[in-house]
Write an enzyme that holds these catalytic residues in place. Structure first.
Site, short mmCIF file in Angstrom:
data_model
loop_
_atom_site.label_atom_id
_atom_site.label_comp_id
_atom_site.label_asym_id
_atom_site.label_seq_id
_atom_site.Cartn_x
_atom_site.Cartn_y
_atom_site.Cartn_z
N CYS A 13 4.60 10.78 49.20
CA CYS A 13 5.73 10.31 50.01
C CYS A 13 5.44 10.69 51.47
O CYS A 13 4.29 10.93 51.84
CB CYS A 13 7.05 10.89 49.51
SG CYS A 13 7.14 12.70 49.57
N ASN A 16 6.35 15.19 51.52
CA ASN A 16 5.97 15.99 50.34
C ASN A 16 6.94 17.15 50.10
O ASN A 16 6.54 18.20 49.60
CB ASN A 16 4.53 16.50 50.46
CG ASN A 16 3.93 17.05 49.17
OD1 ASN A 16 3.06 17.91 49.20
ND2 ASN A 16 4.40 16.59 48.02
N CYS A 18 10.50 16.09 49.19
CA CYS A 18 11.62 15.53 48.40
C CYS A 18 11.10 14.68 47.23
O CYS A 18 11.13 15.10 46.08
CB CYS A 18 12.54 14.69 49.28
SG CYS A 18 13.35 15.61 50.61
N ARG A 19 10.62 13.47 47.53
CA ARG A 19 10.31 12.53 46.45
C ARG A 19 9.04 12.87 45.67
O ARG A 19 9.07 12.89 44.43
CB ARG A 19 10.21 11.10 47.03
CG ARG A 19 11.53 10.57 47.50
CD ARG A 19 11.34 9.34 48.35
NE ARG A 19 10.71 9.66 49.63
CZ ARG A 19 10.30 8.79 50.54
NH1 ARG A 19 10.43 7.49 50.28
NH2 ARG A 19 9.78 9.17 51.68
N SER A 20 7.93 13.09 46.38
CA SER A 20 6.68 13.26 45.61
C SER A 20 6.62 14.57 44.82
O SER A 20 6.07 14.57 43.71
CB SER A 20 5.44 13.06 46.49
OG SER A 20 5.38 13.98 47.54
N ASP A 130 13.86 7.01 50.71
CA ASP A 130 13.86 8.33 51.34
C ASP A 130 15.28 8.91 51.31
O ASP A 130 16.21 8.33 51.87
CB ASP A 130 13.38 8.14 52.78
CG ASP A 130 13.28 9.45 53.55
OD1 ASP A 130 13.77 10.47 53.05
OD2 ASP A 130 12.74 9.42 54.66
P1 4NP Z 1 10.05 12.92 51.42
O1 4NP Z 1 11.36 13.04 52.36
O2 4NP Z 1 9.11 11.97 52.14
O3 4NP Z 1 10.58 12.36 50.18
O4 4NP Z 1 9.49 14.32 51.32
C1 4NP Z 1 11.34 13.36 53.72
C2 4NP Z 1 11.10 14.66 54.12
C3 4NP Z 1 11.14 14.98 55.47
C4 4NP Z 1 11.42 14.00 56.39
C5 4NP Z 1 11.65 12.70 55.99
C6 4NP Z 1 11.61 12.38 54.65
N1 4NP Z 1 11.48 14.33 57.79
O5 4NP Z 1 11.80 13.44 58.58
O6 4NP Z 1 11.23 15.49 58.15
#
Ligand code: 4NP
Length: 182
Positions: A13, A16, A18-20, A130
């Site tokens: 993602c 790294n 939340c989703r992955s 996201d």
């Molecule tokens: P992820 O979510 O890609 O699922 O880990 C996010 C984590 C951090 C951010 C955006 C999405 N950020 O903007 O910091």
């Protein structure tokens, strides 16, 4: 003759956190339940390094824990150039992640890169959105979608064994099905 090595799967993602990592934990759980624990290696990474070294987002940890998935020991890292040769399947959560991966992946390894949701049943949403700037519903939705896709992914691993380049072949089959039925 020696047994084939494990299938290596990398969930990807943006951050790294939340989703992955959620996808990593869900797939590890499902793979163990299917008796494939020693045949599938699972990791996760982000396309950006902003959260490298950090544990998953506390919201992801909490929502996943309610469903029995343990994210607490995971740490974020950025996708590395060597990942494309190491992993058999590199599965992006959304199209931005996919586009990024295809930009940096060597041309001879691009068939290893795909979307996690390509393993979900036909008609499922195409990406895992996201959840970072939203509320708890978004984190629940992430888990719902990941569980859906991981069910299909485990089924694929069980039926195809060591199928390197899975996403591309699977996409092709799915598009062919859609074309034939249309
Ligand atoms: P992820 O979510 O890609 O699922 O880990 C996010 C984590 C951090 C951010 C955006 C999405 N950020 O903007 O910091």
């Amino acid at each position: 003759m020696s047994a084939p090595g494990p299938v290596r799967i990398l969930m990807v993602c943006l951050g790294n956190i939340c989703r992955s990592p959620s996808a990593e934990a869900v797939l590890r759980h499902r793979v163990a339940a299917a008796g494939l624990g020693d045949r599938v290696l699972i990791d996760s990474a982000g396309t950006h390094a902003g959260h490298a070294g950090q544990p998953p987002d506390p919201r992801s940890i909490a929502h996943a824990a309610r469903r029995g998935y343990d994210l607490a020991g995971l740490r974020a890292r950025r996708v590395a150039s060597g990942d494309f040769a190491t992993f058999d399947r590199i599965l992006a959560m959304d199209r931005d992640n996919l586009d990024h991966l295809l930009t940096v992946c060597p041309s001879n390894l691009q068939s290893r890169v795909g979307l996690l949701m390509d393993y979900a049943p036909a008609g499922s949403p195409p990406v895992v959105p996201d959840p970072y700037y939203g509320g708890g519903n978004g984190f629940e939705r992430v888990l719902d979608l990941i569980e859906l896709a991981c069910g299909g992914l485990v089924e694929d691993l069980l039926t195809q064994g060591r199928a390197v380049g899975g996403p591309a072949r699977r996409n092709e089959a799915r598009y062919n099905r859609v074309n034939h039925s249309g």
